[in-house]
Design an enzyme around this catalytic site. Structure first.
Site, PDB file in Angstrom:
ATOM      1  N   LYS A 248      35.660  21.358 119.669  1.00 18.28           N
ATOM      2  CA  LYS A 248      35.830  21.618 118.232  1.00 18.28           C
ATOM      3  C   LYS A 248      36.038  20.321 117.456  1.00 18.28           C
ATOM      4  CE  LYS A 248      40.081  22.987 116.733  1.00 18.28           C
ATOM      5  NZ  LYS A 248      40.664  22.152 115.668  1.00 18.28           N
ATOM      6  N   ASN A 249      36.960  19.485 117.956  1.00 21.51           N
ATOM      7  CA  ASN A 249      37.342  18.311 117.169  1.00 21.51           C
ATOM      8  C   ASN A 249      36.329  17.171 117.237  1.00 21.51           C
ATOM      9  OD1 ASN A 249      39.530  19.694 116.299  1.00 21.51           O
ATOM     10  ND2 ASN A 249      41.006  18.703 117.670  1.00 21.51           N
TER      11      ASN A 249
ATOM     12  N   ARG B 234      42.134  22.159 107.722  1.00 19.44           N
ATOM     13  CA  ARG B 234      42.448  20.763 107.437  1.00 19.44           C
ATOM     14  C   ARG B 234      41.313  19.806 107.762  1.00 19.44           C
ATOM     15  NH1 ARG B 234      46.993  18.252 106.301  1.00 19.44           N
ATOM     16  NH2 ARG B 234      45.873  16.500 107.151  1.00 19.44           N
TER      17      ARG B 234
ATOM     18  N   CYS C  83      50.929  22.288 107.137  1.00 18.63           N
ATOM     19  CA  CYS C  83      50.503  23.483 107.863  1.00 18.63           C
ATOM     20  C   CYS C  83      51.568  23.812 108.894  1.00 18.63           C
ATOM     21  CB  CYS C  83      49.147  23.272 108.510  1.00 18.63           C
ATOM     22  SG  CYS C  83      49.196  22.103 109.844  1.00 18.63           S
TER      23      CYS C  83
ATOM     24  N   ARG D 138      51.308  17.081 106.935  1.00 15.46           N
ATOM     25  CA  ARG D 138      50.236  16.247 107.494  1.00 15.46           C
ATOM     26  C   ARG D 138      49.622  15.418 106.371  1.00 15.46           C
ATOM     27  NH1 ARG D 138      46.798  20.156 111.296  1.00 15.46           N
ATOM     28  NH2 ARG D 138      45.879  18.197 111.993  1.00 15.46           N
ATOM     29  N   PRO D 139      50.248  14.261 106.113  1.00 18.80           N
ATOM     30  CA  PRO D 139      49.767  13.443 104.994  1.00 18.80           C
ATOM     31  C   PRO D 139      48.366  12.889 105.255  1.00 18.80           C
ATOM     32  CG  PRO D 139      51.390  12.236 106.303  1.00 18.80           C
ATOM     33  CD  PRO D 139      51.338  13.636 106.859  1.00 18.80           C
ATOM     34  N   ILE D 140      47.714  12.400 104.180  1.00 13.97           N
ATOM     35  CA  ILE D 140      46.391  11.774 104.370  1.00 13.97           C
ATOM     36  C   ILE D 140      46.362  10.378 103.749  1.00 13.97           C
ATOM     37  CG2 ILE D 140      45.027  13.892 104.656  1.00 13.97           C
ATOM     38  CD1 ILE D 140      44.183  13.565 101.708  1.00 13.97           C
ATOM     39  N   ASP D 141      47.558   9.765 103.660  1.00  7.44           N
ATOM     40  CA  ASP D 141      47.630   8.425 103.068  1.00  7.44           C
ATOM     41  C   ASP D 141      46.762   7.407 103.819  1.00  7.44           C
ATOM     42  OD1 ASP D 141      49.705   9.142 105.007  1.00  7.44           O
ATOM     43  OD2 ASP D 141      50.313   7.040 104.884  1.00  7.44           O
TER      44      ASP D 141
ATOM     45  N   ASP E 220      47.877  18.487 121.503  1.00  6.09           N
ATOM     46  CA  ASP E 220      47.209  19.794 121.457  1.00  6.09           C
ATOM     47  C   ASP E 220      47.389  20.592 122.754  1.00  6.09           C
ATOM     48  OD1 ASP E 220      46.414  19.276 118.908  1.00  6.09           O
ATOM     49  OD2 ASP E 220      44.379  18.688 119.421  1.00  6.09           O
TER      50      ASP E 220
ATOM     51  N   ILE F  41      53.747  13.096 118.186  1.00  7.19           N
ATOM     52  CA  ILE F  41      52.677  13.055 117.174  1.00  7.19           C
ATOM     53  C   ILE F  41      53.058  13.922 115.975  1.00  7.19           C
ATOM     54  CG2 ILE F  41      50.214  13.415 116.702  1.00  7.19           C
ATOM     55  CD1 ILE F  41      50.496  11.426 118.912  1.00  7.19           C
TER      56      ILE F  41
ATOM     57  N   ARG G 220      40.138  30.217 115.786  1.00  7.06           N
ATOM     58  CA  ARG G 220      39.749  28.962 115.134  1.00  7.06           C
ATOM     59  C   ARG G 220      39.259  27.941 116.155  1.00  7.06           C
ATOM     60  NH1 ARG G 220      44.317  26.303 112.727  1.00  7.06           N
ATOM     61  NH2 ARG G 220      42.700  24.751 112.791  1.00  7.06           N
TER      62      ARG G 220
HETATM   63  N1  EPU Z   1      49.347  10.762 109.754  1.00 12.46           N
HETATM   64  C1  EPU Z   1      49.885  10.086 108.684  1.00 12.46           C
HETATM   65  N2  EPU Z   1      49.058   9.770 107.635  1.00 12.46           N
HETATM   66  C2  EPU Z   1      47.740  10.083 107.638  1.00 12.46           C
HETATM   67  C3  EPU Z   1      47.200  10.759 108.725  1.00 12.46           C
HETATM   68  C4  EPU Z   1      48.021  11.093 109.777  1.00 12.46           C
HETATM   69  O1  EPU Z   1      51.069   9.782 108.660  1.00 12.46           O
HETATM   70  O2  EPU Z   1      47.050   9.749 106.658  1.00 12.46           O
HETATM   71  C5  EPU Z   1      50.192  11.122 110.896  1.00 12.46           C
HETATM   72  C6  EPU Z   1      50.229  12.614 111.163  1.00 12.46           C
HETATM   73  O3  EPU Z   1      51.157  13.285 110.336  1.00 12.46           O
HETATM   74  C7  EPU Z   1      50.588  12.668 112.624  1.00 12.46           C
HETATM   75  C8  EPU Z   1      49.831  11.460 113.177  1.00 12.46           C
HETATM   76  O4  EPU Z   1      49.594  10.607 112.057  1.00 12.46           O
HETATM   77  O5  EPU Z   1      51.966  12.455 112.785  1.00 12.46           O
HETATM   78  C9  EPU Z   1      48.546  11.756 113.868  1.00 12.46           C
HETATM   79  O6  EPU Z   1      47.781  12.694 113.121  1.00 12.46           O
HETATM   80  P1  EPU Z   1      46.200  12.628 113.056  1.00 12.46           P
HETATM   81  O7  EPU Z   1      45.801  12.164 111.703  1.00 12.46           O
HETATM   82  O8  EPU Z   1      45.684  11.881 114.238  1.00 12.46           O
HETATM   83  O9  EPU Z   1      45.805  14.139 113.177  1.00 12.46           O
HETATM   84  P2  EPU Z   1      44.517  14.773 112.544  1.00 12.46           P
HETATM   85  O10 EPU Z   1      43.431  13.771 112.550  1.00 12.46           O
HETATM   86  O11 EPU Z   1      44.845  15.460 111.274  1.00 12.46           O
HETATM   87  C10 EPU Z   1      43.489  15.604 114.812  1.00 12.46           C
HETATM   88  C11 EPU Z   1      43.078  16.916 115.397  1.00 12.46           C
HETATM   89  C12 EPU Z   1      44.330  17.739 115.693  1.00 12.46           C
HETATM   90  C13 EPU Z   1      45.196  16.956 116.681  1.00 12.46           C
HETATM   91  C14 EPU Z   1      45.521  15.587 116.098  1.00 12.46           C
HETATM   92  C15 EPU Z   1      46.284  14.686 117.050  1.00 12.46           C
HETATM   93  C16 EPU Z   1      40.928  17.276 114.383  1.00 12.46           C
HETATM   94  C17 EPU Z   1      40.090  18.059 113.465  1.00 12.46           C
HETATM   95  N3  EPU Z   1      42.216  17.611 114.444  1.00 12.46           N
HETATM   96  O12 EPU Z   1      44.196  15.906 113.611  1.00 12.46           O
HETATM   97  O13 EPU Z   1      43.894  18.942 116.307  1.00 12.46           O
HETATM   98  O14 EPU Z   1      46.397  17.648 116.916  1.00 12.46           O
HETATM   99  O15 EPU Z   1      44.305  14.898 115.742  1.00 12.46           O
HETATM  100  O16 EPU Z   1      45.581  14.514 118.229  1.00 12.46           O
HETATM  101  O17 EPU Z   1      40.438  16.401 115.082  1.00 12.46           O
HETATM  102  C18 EPU Z   1      44.023  21.192 116.945  1.00 12.46           C
HETATM  103  O18 EPU Z   1      42.863  21.099 117.379  1.00 12.46           O
HETATM  104  O19 EPU Z   1      44.769  22.173 117.222  1.00 12.46           O
HETATM  105  C19 EPU Z   1      44.577  20.125 116.136  1.00 12.46           C
HETATM  106  C20 EPU Z   1      45.635  20.283 115.348  1.00 12.46           C
END
Ligand code: EPU
Length: 421
Positions: free
Chosen positions: A22-23, A93, A117, A122-125, A308, A330, A400
């Site tokens: 999926k990812n 997301r 969620c 889950r910030p996107i900064d 995960d 994480i 999902r």
């Molecule tokens: N984070 C920040 N700022 C950001 C982005 C992330 O502080 O701008 C923090 C997050 O809050 C977290 C850490 O960085 O503490 C890592 O999060 P990451 O951004 O890597 O997660 P993601 O990209 O949103 C993907 C997977 C998730 C998986 C995580 C960690 C996809 C679509 N989603 O999410 O998958 O848990 O990486 O490996 O690839 C799932 O499949 O169930 C799932 C949640």
């Protein structure tokens, strides 16, 4: 709404085909937005999240069809729209993955801020800062992130955050950098196999990316990308979940297509608790025939133990002969499954981002509530071995991210039925 009714106690035996990841599929589908001509993706799983991404891409002018064999064809038909709206983004997301491609190809990305969620805020900064480093202007407009750029320029981008790198931020910056002018260096890039798969796809389209699978990515910008054919990697989280299904039921499963080289941390921990995991001709063979040993697990960015699989591991270790310790590094709030597993007889003691897992002899069937995708999988695992009947409510979460989970489980001997509430 639907639920799973599971009668516990059957050993699982047989072969389970592992689906495409999926990812990996989701960001690659988004990347197809940057491609001229047709993109053909093989091994795309039939999942609610994949359908959500199809819906979002359709709204963004991409024709996107998946056949019953898992082949998806994508072609950009209209580049007019640059707005990923709240009603679509709020459902998933991973929609945030359209941000980099929209900005790079259409010079404008308006993407609804996804918000928190069930697994925490889950910030996107890091996504925004990375894209700004490539020259994008940023504003927040009515809850939407608005990024604009006349032309992106290669730059040095650091993607480390409080919990390590970010998988989808790496995907976004990588995708944007591919069409930026000049060289980009991403330091502290995510090393996950799904990022490698995305980079491999982009390179097959004509991108010039090096270093995928390491924390340092270098990208030489190109003018355009051409359509290609690409096979999505197998889903290591689905494979890990089925490994635990074999282990928790003292069963014996062959996981067709599973790649142990993507799962070394998981294999290491499973072997430490006494599960037999071996390379098999077509994938992996997993079996268990005795009570498990307790162990310590700490989730980390790849190649560490995946967050995960944290919930599923908790279900498994609940039946170990002693106390285990699981620490989440994480998503420190990803613990909604703790209370539900306790309702089934687990003895889990949460202290901050750590859970002490006191080994118990058995789970007892109960009505439990799925809260997110991986937590739901943990409840299904517990149900497979629980005494009596377990009903896992709100299984839309599991749909999902797990392709046809109940038919895969039924085929190897589980008693699981999907029912209407
Ligand atoms: N984070 C920040 N700022 C950001 C982005 C992330 O502080 O701008 C923090 C997050 O809050 C977290 C850490 O960085 O503490 C890592 O999060 P990451 O951004 O890597 O997660 P993601 O990209 O949103 C993907 C997977 C998730 C998986 C995580 C960690 C996809 C679509 N989603 O999410 O998958 O848990 O990486 O490996 O690839 C799932 O499949 O169930 C799932 C949640």
């Amino acid at each position: 709404m639907q639920l799973f009714e599971i009668t516990g106690g059957n050993r699982l035996r047989g072969t389970v085909p592992i689906s495409g990841a999926k990812n990996a599929a989701l960001p690659i589908m988004a990347a197809a937005m940057m491609v001229e001509g047709e993109t053909v993706l093989r091994n795309v799983p039939d999942l609610v999240d994949v359908r959500q991404m199809q819906e979002l891409l359709a709204a963004l002018g991409v024709r996107c069809e998946r056949d019953s064999e898992g082949t998806m064809r994508l072609r950009v038909e209209d580049e007019h729209n640059t707005h990923a709206e709240y009603k679509l983004v709020s459902k998933m997301r991973a929609s945030v993955c359209v941000m980099g491609p929209l900005l790079a190809k259409r010079r404008r990305a308006q993407v609804s801020m996804p918000g928190g969620c069930a697994i925490g805020d889950r910030p996107i900064d890091m996504h925004i800062n990375g894209l700004r480093a490539l020259g994008a202007d940023y504003e927040l407009v009515g809850g939407d992130v608005l990024l604009r750029a006349k032309g992106l320029k290669g730059a040095e981008v650091f993607l480390g955050g409080p919990f390590g790198s970010s998988v989808t931020a790496t995907a976004n910056v990588l995708m944007a950098a591919v069409l930026a002018e000049g060289r980009t260096l991403i330091e502290c890039a995510a090393c996950e196999p799904e990022i490698v798969d995305l980079a491999d796809f982009l390179n097959a389209c004509g991108a010039r990316i090096k270093g995928q699978g390491t924390p340092q990515l270098t990208i030489e910008g190109v003018k355009s990308l051409e359509g290609t054919e690409h096979r999505v990697i197998p889903d290591r989280i689905e494979a890990g979940t089925f490994m635990m299904a074999a282990a928790i039921t003292n069963g014996d499963l062959e996981l067709e297509g599973a790649r142990l080289d993507h799962m070394r941390a998981v294999v290491d921990r499973l072997r430490s608790v006494g599960v037999i995991v071996e390379q098999a001709e077509k994938g992996a063979a997993v079996s268990s025939s005795r009570r498990l040993e307790p162990v310590q697990i700490t989730t980390q960015p790849y190649p560490g133990y995946p967050t995960d699989l944290q919930a599923q591991s908790m279900a498994l270790l609940s039946l170990a002969d002693g106390n285990s310790i699981i620490t989440e590094k994480i998503f420190p709030d990803r613990f909604l499954h703790v209370a539900e597993l306790n309702r089934m007889g687990a003895r889990l003691h949460k202290q901050g981002p750590t859970v002490i897992v006191e080994g118990v002899k058995r789970f007892v069937g109960a009505d439990v509530m799925a809260s997110d995708l991986r937590a739901s999988a943990a409840l299904v695992l517990a149900g497979l071995i629980a005494k009596g009947t377990t009903r896992v409510h709100r299984v839309y979460h599991i749909d999902r991210g797990y392709e046809h989970i109940e038919s895969k489980l039924t085929a190897v001997g589980a008693k699981i039925r999907r029912l209407a509430e």
